[in-house]
Scaffold this motif. Structure first.
Motif, short mmCIF file in Angstrom:
data_model
loop_
_atom_site.label_atom_id
_atom_site.label_comp_id
_atom_site.label_asym_id
_atom_site.label_seq_id
_atom_site.Cartn_x
_atom_site.Cartn_y
_atom_site.Cartn_z
N VAL A 142 16.36 -72.98 1.25
CA VAL A 142 17.83 -73.98 2.14
C VAL A 142 19.01 -74.31 0.86
O VAL A 142 19.78 -74.06 1.27
N SER A 143 18.52 -75.50 0.21
CA SER A 143 19.27 -76.02 -0.27
C SER A 143 19.45 -74.70 -1.66
O SER A 143 21.08 -74.73 -2.14
N LYS A 174 19.70 -80.17 10.47
CA LYS A 174 19.36 -81.28 9.69
C LYS A 174 18.92 -80.83 8.08
O LYS A 174 19.83 -81.75 7.00
N ALA A 175 18.23 -79.64 7.85
CA ALA A 175 18.25 -79.35 6.39
C ALA A 175 19.16 -78.85 6.51
O ALA A 175 20.16 -78.65 4.31
N ILE A 176 20.68 -78.39 6.68
CA ILE A 176 21.39 -78.00 6.60
C ILE A 176 22.70 -79.13 5.85
O ILE A 176 23.26 -78.67 4.93
N SER A 177 22.38 -80.40 6.96
CA SER A 177 23.53 -80.55 6.53
C SER A 177 23.29 -81.49 5.57
O SER A 177 23.75 -82.13 4.79
N GLN A 178 22.01 -82.28 4.88
CA GLN A 178 21.27 -82.65 4.11
C GLN A 178 21.51 -82.30 3.03
O GLN A 178 21.71 -82.92 1.62
N LEU A 226 10.26 -77.58 9.29
CA LEU A 226 10.19 -76.14 7.90
C LEU A 226 9.40 -77.40 7.11
O LEU A 226 9.05 -78.72 7.16
N THR A 227 9.03 -76.55 6.15
CA THR A 227 7.87 -77.54 5.09
C THR A 227 8.77 -78.10 4.02
O THR A 227 9.87 -77.50 3.47
#
Ligand code: ZN
Length: 320
Positions: free
Chosen positions: A87-88, A105-109, A79-80
């Motif tokens: 996502v956030s 990872k992007a979702i959990s963070q 992901l860029t």
């Protein structure tokens, strides 16, 4: 968020007419969205089949962005920073845990407001292969996530995709309660169409000369399970992995024993190994598309590609 409902009666119309009606609604809604900021829910889909169901269920109320570029291969997507930001900010993210660790990872963070984790509605299974050495190959590559979570290719069983679509309907209803009835009606309509497709596969693959099929990457485990076929894969679950010479020899032997007449390869990954195998066995090749991405989304969608897959399987397996 939009307040006005868009012709709910029309959306509940008969299945045959729904595609036309839905595209009509989408057109008028685009015009509306231009006049007001935040008119549509921002939905992010991790890869094509998730995008397809988000669009079908969300209809005119959503703007769906696919994290995987059209025609690109979704395994091990990177992901860029901009995509992570999206996502956030998303109202809903539809993804499949284990297929794309960067998305997980992007979702959990970043914890977007709503998420649909497809595996919650279509639990992943392990699909063994008759030819051993597959696991060894897998561990050399980037298959770790797949190995931990199971075979990710659930969308190739239409009934499992329907279960995920139901989950998307409920999440959209929670994210946008004003349009809840519309999301549920659309999810029910999509489920009916997926069940029709499932019936076509069952009927089309009932009476066949062969039930073993050889594929490049092991994407068709759920499809094989659903329709009582046997997948023999050249590569592992990850299309990038290369088979060892011993594994290649085992596949050749098995394909000869089972009277295989066709080696299937996919559109996105390099078909060199599958081609070589077909030449060695002196059999034909055909395309079996794992629907991980679609190059020409204006021309094709999940249903048209699945029906092409069914035709290819029926030819390759000698079905009547
Ligand atoms: Zn795959």
């Amino acid at each position: 968020m939009k307040i006005r409902r868009t012709a709910p009666a029309a959306l509940l119309a008969a299945t045959a007419a729904s595609a036309l009606l839905l595209s009509g609604c989408a057109g008028t809604d685009d015009a509306k969205a231009d006049t007001g900021a935040g008119a549509k829910l921002r939905v992010i889909a991790a890869f094509y089949p998730m995008k397809f169901i988000a669009q079908q269920v969300g209809g005119p109320h959503v703007k769906v962005t696919n994290l995987t570029k059209a025609g690109a291969e979704p395994h091990d997507l990177e992901l860029t920073p901009r995509q992570v930001g999206a996502v956030s900010q998303a109202d809903l993210v539809v993804y499949l845990k284990g297929l794309q660790p960067a998305v997980d990872k992007a979702i959990s963070q970043n914890r977007p407001k709503h998420t649909v984790e497809a595996g919650k509605f279509a639990p992943l299974e392990e699909h063994g292969t008759e030819v051993h050495g597959a696991e060894e190959d897998g561990h050399e590559g980037h298959d770790h996530a797949d190995a931990e979570h199971g075979d990710p290719h659930v969308w190739l069983d239409p009934t499992r995709l329907a279960a995920i679509a139901g989950g998307v309907g409920e999440s959209l209803a929670a994210a946008d309660p004003v349009n809840a009835a519309d999301y549920r009606a659309r999810a029910a309509d999509l489920t009916a169409r997926l069940n029709t497709l499932d019936g076509e596969f069952t009927a089309g693959l009932t009476t066949c000369a062969r039930r073993d099929f050889v594929t490049a990457h092991a994407a068709f485990g759920y499809l094989a399970e659903r329709y009582h076929l046997n997948q023999i894969s050249v590569n592992g679950v990850n299309p990038e992995s290369e088979p060892s010479p011993a594994r290649r020899a085992d596949i050749q032997k098995l394909a000869r024993e089972r009277g295989v007449t066709t080696i299937f390869f996919e559109t996105l990954a390099e078909p060199k190994t599958a081609r070589t195998l077909a030449q060695d066995l002196n059999v034909q090749t055909a395309v079996l598309d794992p629907l991980e991405g679609i190059k020409d989304e204006a021309e094709n969608d999940y249903f048209s590609v699945m029906r092409a897959n069914l035709d290819a399987l029926r030819k390759g397996l000698g079905c009547s």
